[in-house]
Enzyme design. Structure first.
Site, short mmCIF file in Angstrom:
data_model
loop_
_atom_site.label_atom_id
_atom_site.label_comp_id
_atom_site.label_asym_id
_atom_site.label_seq_id
_atom_site.Cartn_x
_atom_site.Cartn_y
_atom_site.Cartn_z
CD GLN A 75 -3.11 -0.39 -0.03
OE1 GLN A 75 -3.20 0.81 -0.29
NE2 GLN A 75 -3.84 -1.31 -0.66
CB SER A 76 4.08 1.99 -1.66
OG SER A 76 4.88 3.11 -1.94
CG ASN A 77 0.73 6.65 1.08
OD1 ASN A 77 -0.39 6.28 0.76
ND2 ASN A 77 1.11 6.73 2.35
#
Length: 339
Positions: A75-77
């Site tokens: 879930q990397s921004n």
């Protein structure tokens, strides 16, 4: 200090707002809390990586890249914002996603930032937790280069001296906003992970002799390791700017009390912080970074570490898109108060 000598693509929505959080301040009964809204930087819901990517993607263009590649957690921004920049600039984007949580939740693995990565046209591949992601990134980049593409690789979080320039600039911007409204800032706090945001901020603050202490609430590494990573990057950033040795080791402070079970795994106080900001101020935090940073801020207020009358600025690093991968943790009773 002139940042204009470094290549930059001006895509962020700047300056981001600096707002006073009246209801949260009253609820906590301590300091006057302000928020620097770096969740409002634009491009695919914004976030702190947008400032870094203005400099990183300009460097990619200067090197003639037609493809950008980076790595991060599922879930990397940062991955999502890189994909958005690549789409805007007409570049191909490939992302290596590391499973750092072991979650089997379909929403975590396919919704939120992952959905947005793909909507922006990026391709992704998954790696197990604990993989040497920097080595994996370089190996993947070599495969793509062998196909005739010109690849620019970006480290996780965009955290190298080029990316950190974005937060040197943020330090200048924030101090300018404070000066324009007569706001004496007693401390700046934020979530710290891959080190680029904190390293850039501390370098910028020192470069202009702002005399504002900076505290990072860690989201992954132990305290000593986090501070070492930030200090090393701050020194490299200062060297790039031509002002070596302006940052000393004691300028770099991190508190990793609020990490909990591990990266990307929220504690009960993370969820409480997210609910408080949402219900009191209409502001969305995320469970990985800003939620843990806000949990630290709230706890420091309740314990009297931040005292009544002080003015504390919480730098919001963004990440609300990740909430849609974490819907299960907001179910009633999903986390106990002691988690």
């Amino acid at each position: 200090m002139l940042l204009a000598r470094f290549p930059r693509v001006f895509l962020a929505h700047l300056p981001t707002p600096l707002e006073r959080l009246d209801r949260l301040s009253r609820e906590l009964g301590g300091p006057e809390i302000w928020i620097k809204r770096d969740d409002c930087t634009g491009l695919s819901t914004g976030g702190n990586k947008t400032r870094k990517l203005e400099f990183l993607m300009a460097e990619a263009q200067a090197q003639g890249a037609d493809t950008v590649m980076t790595q991060g957690a599922t879930q990397s921004n940062h991955a999502r914002q890189t994909a958005a920049f690549a789409a805007k600039l007409g570049m191909a984007c490939h992302i290596l996603l590391e499973d750092r949580t072991g979650s089997n939740d379909p929403n975590y693995n396919s919704n939120g930032n992952v959905l947005l990565d793909h909507l922006h046209g990026a391709t992704t591949e998954k790696y197990p937790g604990g993989e040497d992601m920097n080595a994996a990134l370089e190996a993947a980049a070599e495969r793509v280069r062998a196909e005739g593409r010109t690849v620019y690789t970006i480290p996780g979080g965009g955290s190298n001296p080029t990316g950190a320039l974005g937060y040197v600039n943020c330090a200048f911007e924030l101090v300018g906003q404070a000066n324009d409204r007569g706001l004496v800032i007693d401390r700046i706090v934020h979530a710290t992970g891959s080190a680029g945001t904190q390293a850039g901020l501390v370098t910028g603050l020192k470069a202009i002799n702002a005399q504002i202490p900076l505290l990072g609430y860690g989201v992954r590494a132990p305290k000593d390791k986090q501070e070492e990573n930030v200090f090393a990057l701050a020194c490299a950033t200062a060297d790039k700017l031509g002002c070596a040795d302006i940052v000393s080791r004691e300028d770099v402070v991190a508190d990793t009390t609020y990490v909990g079970p591990g990266y990307g795994i929220p504690r009960a106080d993370t969820i409480e912080a997210i609910r408080m900001f949402a219900e009191l101020e209409g502001i969305l935090l995320d469970p990985v970074y800003s939620g843990k940073g806000a949990a630290g801020l709230i706890d420091y207020c309740r314990k009297g570490i931040f005292k009544k009358g002080e003015r504390i600025v919480f730098l919001h690093t963004g990440g609300a898109a990740g909430l849609f991968g974490y819907d299960a943790v907001f179910a009633d009773g999903a986390l106990s108060a002691s988690a």
